[in-house]
Design a protein around this motif. Sequence first.
Motif, PDB file in Angstrom:
ATOM      1  N   GLN A   1     -32.971  24.913 -17.545  1.00  0.00           N
ATOM      2  CA  GLN A   1     -31.953  25.013 -16.534  1.00  0.00           C
ATOM      3  C   GLN A   1     -31.533  23.416 -16.472  1.00  0.00           C
TER       4      GLN A   1
ATOM      5  N   GLN B   1     -25.743  28.261 -18.928  1.00  0.00           N
ATOM      6  CA  GLN B   1     -24.722  28.681 -17.734  1.00  0.00           C
ATOM      7  C   GLN B   1     -24.045  29.396 -18.337  1.00  0.00           C
TER       8      GLN B   1
ATOM      9  N   TYR C   1     -23.820  31.574 -20.775  1.00  0.00           N
ATOM     10  CA  TYR C   1     -25.224  32.290 -21.324  1.00  0.00           C
ATOM     11  C   TYR C   1     -24.787  33.288 -19.703  1.00  0.00           C
ATOM     12  N   TYR C   2     -24.641  32.895 -18.694  1.00  0.00           N
ATOM     13  CA  TYR C   2     -24.511  33.896 -16.785  1.00  0.00           C
ATOM     14  C   TYR C   2     -23.747  34.021 -16.821  1.00  0.00           C
ATOM     15  N   GLN C   3     -22.772  33.463 -17.613  1.00  0.00           N
ATOM     16  CA  GLN C   3     -21.511  33.768 -16.730  1.00  0.00           C
ATOM     17  C   GLN C   3     -20.759  34.306 -17.972  1.00  0.00           C
TER      18      GLN C   3
ATOM     19  N   PRO D   1     -31.691  35.162 -12.702  1.00  0.00           N
ATOM     20  CA  PRO D   1     -30.849  34.782 -12.404  1.00  0.00           C
ATOM     21  C   PRO D   1     -30.092  35.416 -11.621  1.00  0.00           C
ATOM     22  N   LEU D   2     -29.324  35.997 -12.471  1.00  0.00           N
ATOM     23  CA  LEU D   2     -28.142  37.166 -12.038  1.00  0.00           C
ATOM     24  C   LEU D   2     -28.765  37.726 -10.154  1.00  0.00           C
TER      25      LEU D   2
ATOM     26  N   LEU E   1     -28.041  35.760  -8.150  1.00  0.00           N
ATOM     27  CA  LEU E   1     -26.754  34.873  -7.852  1.00  0.00           C
ATOM     28  C   LEU E   1     -25.956  36.259  -6.846  1.00  0.00           C
TER      29      LEU E   1
ATOM     30  N   GLU F   1     -19.407  29.924  -7.055  1.00  0.00           N
ATOM     31  CA  GLU F   1     -20.602  29.531  -8.189  1.00  0.00           C
ATOM     32  C   GLU F   1     -20.678  29.800  -9.407  1.00  0.00           C
TER      33      GLU F   1
ATOM     34  N   PHE G   1     -22.660  30.638 -11.918  1.00  0.00           N
ATOM     35  CA  PHE G   1     -22.128  31.571 -12.776  1.00  0.00           C
ATOM     36  C   PHE G   1     -21.521  32.958 -12.870  1.00  0.00           C
TER      37      PHE G   1
END
Length: 317
Positions: free
Chosen positions: A174, A184, A186-188, A218-219, A222, A242, A244
């Motif tokens: 990251q 970013q 990908y996690y979105q 990371p999720l 979040l 946020e 993400f």
Amino acid sequence: MSMPLVIQERFCRQSAALIAAGFSLPDVFAYLRVSLPKYRPIWERIETDLASGIGLPEAVGHQALAPILFQQLQLAQVHGDLAKALAVAGDYLGLRVRNRQRIGQLLIYPLVLLGMLVTLQVVVVFGVLPALALPQSHLVHTQLMTMGGGLAAGLLIWLGWHRLTLAQRLQLLQRLPGVRGVMQVYYQFQFTAGAAHFLLAGAEIADFCRHLITVGGPLGDLGARIQQKIQQGAELADALHEAFVPPEVARLLTMGQTHHLVATGLKLFGEQLFLQLQQRLERLVNLVQPLLFLLIGGEILLIYLQILLPLYQSFGG
């Protein structure tokens, strides 16, 4: 026994199709033992874990498969759509497989050309120049030292990378320019697709955020941050502010639309994010070949210098 990404993709797609057709999990793994017999020990270990009462996400997680598969299966335990979760994981794994294949295709020609140039350079420096009684250029020693240093640095980086945990690798990725944007998106995509599944199953966005904490990574961080903001009295729109969480998703969730309309909107936006993720990955992949051609150009320049400089010196220049 490790399982290649292409086999993991087949596992996801075949399992999703079978479950959508009404097959039970034991039937699915019985089919996998026949269709993918090479990985029969893995299927049997998963079945053993399931028979002992372990959940499917944990049983799959014990086999060290792709993280997205574990995350999607965890989410499926709550929203209940196992076939869809496997399909989402299969789509992403398919994207990774195609990108790896694309990288391989892009690397073949430059690497062959680079290998031929290095061979030519070795012949010139250690064969032709001594035969002509010409001195070696000082560039040879500089290049050898540079190559040795590069190989040593590469080995150290490789060893260090394999010693990092998954969380540490994600944190490092990251921070890298270019890769940070891909991570970013990908996690979105993960957040949006998961939220859509939860809402389509009748759950609330708060339920999804609470469940994210159990996913980890990371999720999970979040979900913990969003929950903390809500517990401190923040509005949902502020809590969802946020990196993400795409701004469009945050607005859609706080517009006051019907539950089904919001869920459908999230599903469509998740598909758009997946396409955006695919485009970003393709741009990164397409950078590989130009960088190699720059290296090839430098190698050609070195060969010319290693031939011309000794000739120039022999003429008394």
